[in-house]
Every structure is written in structure tokens, then in C-alpha cells.
Design a protein around this motif. Structure first.
Motif, PDB file in Angstrom:
ATOM      1  N   ARG A   1      92.602 -12.014  82.343  1.00 21.43           N
ATOM      2  CA  ARG A   1      93.034 -11.229  80.933  1.00 21.43           C
ATOM      3  C   ARG A   1      93.939 -10.180  81.377  1.00 21.43           C
ATOM      4  O   ARG A   1      95.065 -10.361  80.337  1.00 21.43           O
TER       5      ARG A   1
ATOM      6  N   LEU B   1      92.043 -18.670  74.132  1.00 19.08           N
ATOM      7  CA  LEU B   1      91.677 -17.765  75.169  1.00 19.08           C
ATOM      8  C   LEU B   1      91.322 -16.275  74.519  1.00 19.08           C
ATOM      9  O   LEU B   1      90.627 -15.648  74.846  1.00 19.08           O
ATOM     10  N   ARG B   2      92.256 -15.777  73.792  1.00 18.29           N
ATOM     11  CA  ARG B   2      91.923 -14.595  73.381  1.00 18.29           C
ATOM     12  C   ARG B   2      90.720 -14.455  72.380  1.00 18.29           C
ATOM     13  O   ARG B   2      89.985 -13.319  72.411  1.00 18.29           O
TER      14      ARG B   2
ATOM     15  N   LEU C   1      88.120 -13.428  85.669  1.00 19.73           N
ATOM     16  CA  LEU C   1      88.244 -13.368  84.066  1.00 19.73           C
ATOM     17  C   LEU C   1      89.034 -12.009  83.980  1.00 19.73           C
ATOM     18  O   LEU C   1      89.817 -11.981  83.137  1.00 19.73           O
ATOM     19  N   ASP C   2      88.494 -10.905  84.640  1.00 18.11           N
ATOM     20  CA  ASP C   2      89.421  -9.972  84.336  1.00 18.11           C
ATOM     21  C   ASP C   2      90.824  -9.912  84.803  1.00 18.11           C
ATOM     22  O   ASP C   2      91.686  -9.467  84.181  1.00 18.11           O
TER      23      ASP C   2
ATOM     24  N   TYR D   1      87.865 -14.213  74.767  1.00 16.48           N
ATOM     25  CA  TYR D   1      87.591 -12.875  75.602  1.00 16.48           C
ATOM     26  C   TYR D   1      87.065 -11.985  74.426  1.00 16.48           C
ATOM     27  O   TYR D   1      86.445 -11.008  74.885  1.00 16.48           O
TER      28      TYR D   1
ATOM     29  N   THR E   1     102.779 -17.978  76.721  1.00 20.38           N
ATOM     30  CA  THR E   1     101.949 -18.064  75.759  1.00 20.38           C
ATOM     31  C   THR E   1     102.277 -18.929  74.722  1.00 20.38           C
ATOM     32  O   THR E   1     101.238 -19.152  73.670  1.00 20.38           O
TER      33      THR E   1
ATOM     34  N   LEU F   1      97.273 -12.557  81.071  1.00 19.98           N
ATOM     35  CA  LEU F   1      97.468 -12.854  79.752  1.00 19.98           C
ATOM     36  C   LEU F   1      98.230 -11.957  79.024  1.00 19.98           C
ATOM     37  O   LEU F   1      99.098 -11.927  78.317  1.00 19.98           O
ATOM     38  N   ALA F   2      97.783 -10.741  79.110  1.00 17.03           N
ATOM     39  CA  ALA F   2      98.258  -9.466  78.290  1.00 17.03           C
ATOM     40  C   ALA F   2      99.589  -9.177  78.715  1.00 17.03           C
ATOM     41  O   ALA F   2     100.454  -8.828  77.859  1.00 17.03           O
TER      42      ALA F   2
END
Length: 278
Positions: free
Chosen positions: A138, A114-115, A134-135, A118, A149, A141-142
Motif C-alpha cells: 500500500r 488494487l485500490r 500488504l501494508d 485495499y 500506475t 502504491l501510494a
């Protein structure tokens, strides 16, 4: 169209031919079928003792039944599906399970993928609802802790209260066959050591679970009888895998779609938003 293999069906045999470069998929499938033949006989195809496969092929028995994908599923099918998962997940004794390699596509590999996605530009314009999802993905995920993860000090080790398992490694409902009484499994190319929450999340988030006939996910989860820790982990596993599917569907070429009609990126964006907000 096929990715790692093509299949030829006979009256009582199935022959899979693997593409060059996918020998590891064949090795995983052979390992899984041999393990399950010993520890959970009847739940998966068997490799015949005689009539060895040619190089690059694998011959196995053909199981009875129809795929669960694309048909309404009631309590009998869902209960049988959960029972089949339980049989495979718990088939191996703890020591033998611990000796198995971690399955491909577990959470660390998924998060890393995924990273990378992106970090690269989009292949085609994305609708606003997809961009917003998607934003949001992101940002989630961050902010996700290492346990979500797979970046914890011991990747592949199940968290406390989460059951390690032997994972089939594929959530496609087409690989689960219902014969009117029980469910059996096919396709073990991505199999290996895993955990129950991750494996079940792969089923709930696979496109086959909502197109063309949606699976009653709450009923399936009740039948799976997850522990509280597994239920908590499942939520994050579902978000991670839903984000993967959003990227895949957003990259689908409308002129040559790889996924079934109705599995649009816009629908997946709404699914991801619902999971992130739950």
C-alpha cells in the motif's frame, strides 16, 4: 473449473465454449488469431476456413507440444520461450499495432483494482507476514509515480525506450507449448496493445512461474534481451503484479483453493517483500 470458457480437445482441433457475458473475450481471441496468422504464421492456432464455429464457440487448430508449466526448463526451452514472445510482440507493423485496442488488465486497470481491494475489508483473517506485505505494498502504491500506475496523461503509451507490442495478455506458462524445438502460444482472450515490460512481468509474477516448478527468471530475462528502459520498468511492473497475486492468494479459500498446492499467501508475501526491497 473454468472462468471465461471451457475447452474440448480433439485430435487436431480445439473447441472453446465461452460463458455468457464473455463475448468480448472471444472477439479478442479471434482478432489475435487472425492477425497472427497473417503476421506471424505458425506461432499460434489458426481458425479453419471451413466448419464455422457455432455461436459462443471458437474452433481452432490444435498445436503440438507440452505446456511449459510444471516442468524443469533449461536453456533450450527458455531461449525458445523468449523467441516466441519476441515473435508475437513484434508481429504487427507499427501502424497496425497502434490501431489495436489497449489490452484488458493493463497497468491502470490493475492499479485501480488494487485500490478497490485495499478499500474493502478482508474476507478472512490474514497471517502477520501477509498483513505486513500488504501494508508495504500500500505504501509503495501510494508513493508510485503516475508512470508506474498507468495514471499518466496518455495511458497505454509506452514510455521512452520501452517497446510497444502486441501482448498475449496471459502470463500462465501452461499457455506456452514446447514441442522439443520451439514454443508456440495459445489463449489470447486478454490480448491487445501493450508493452514488452508489462507482458514479461505477467509471466515472471504469475503463480505458474514458481509453483510447482520455479522458472529461472534471471535466465529468461537475459534471453528476452530487454532494453535498459524496459529493465527499469519491469521492476515496477513486477511489484504491481506481485501485489495483485498477494491479494488473490490471501483471498483463496483453504477448503476450496483455486490455485495450486504450495502457492500460499505467505510465500507470495515474501516474494513481494523481496521485489519491494530490490
Amino acid at each position: 473449473m473454468w472462468s471465461t470458457h471451457r475447452v474440448v480437445l480433439g485430435p487436431d482441433r480445439v473447441v472453446k465454449t465461452y460463458r455468457p457475458g464473455h463475448e468480448d473475450a472471444r472477439e479478442r481471441e479471434v482478432r489475435a488469431l487472425r492477425l497472427l496468422a497473417v503476421h506471424a504464421p505458425g506461432i499460434a492456432p489458426v481458425i479453419p476456413e471451413h466448419g464455422a464455429s457455432r455461436a459462443g464457440e471458437l474452433t481452432m487448430s490444435r498445436l503440438p507440444g507440452v505446456p511449459l508449466r510444471g516442468r524443469p526448463l533449461g536453456a533450450p526451452e527458455l531461449d525458445a520461450w523468449a523467441a516466441a514472445l519476441q515473435a508475437v510482440h513484434t508481429a504487427l507493423p507499427p501502424g497496425e499495432l497502434a490501431a489495436q485496442p489497449l489490452r484488458p488488465g493493463h497497468q491502470r486497470a490493475v492499479a485501480e483494482r488494487l485500490r478497490r481491494w485495499y478499500a474493502r475489508p478482508a474476507d478472512r483473517p490474514r497471517p502477520p507476514v501477509v498483513r505486513r506485505a500488504l501494508d508495504a505494498g500500500r505504501a509503495w502504491l501510494a508513493a508510485a509515480p503516475p508512470g508506474v500506475t498507468g495514471d499518466a496523461p496518455e495511458p497505454g503509451v509506452a514510455p521512452p525506450g520501452v517497446t510497444p507490442c502486441f501482448g498475449p495478455g496471459d502470463g500462465n506458462a501452461a499457455n506456452y507449448l514446447w514441442d522439443g524445438h520451439r514454443v508456440r502460444l495459445v489463449d489470447f482472450e486478454e490480448s491487445g496493445r501493450s508493452d514488452r515490460a508489462w507482458e514479461i512481468a505477467e509471466i515472471t509474477e504469475h503463480v505458474a512461474s514458481w509453483v510447482p516448478e520455479p522458472v529461472d527468471v534471471p535466465a529468461l530475462l537475459r534471453a528476452c534481451a530487454l532494453t535498459p528502459a524496459e529493465t527499469a520498468r519491469l521492476a515496477d511492473c513486477r511489484r504491481l503484479l506481485a501485489l495483485v497475486w498477494l491479494f488473490l492468494l490471501a483471498a483463496d479459500d483453504p477448503a476450496h483453493p483455486r490455485n495450486p498446492p504450495g502457492s500460499t499467501a505467505e510465500r507470495q508475501a515474501r516474494r513481494l517483500h523481496a521485489l519491494l526491497e530490490s
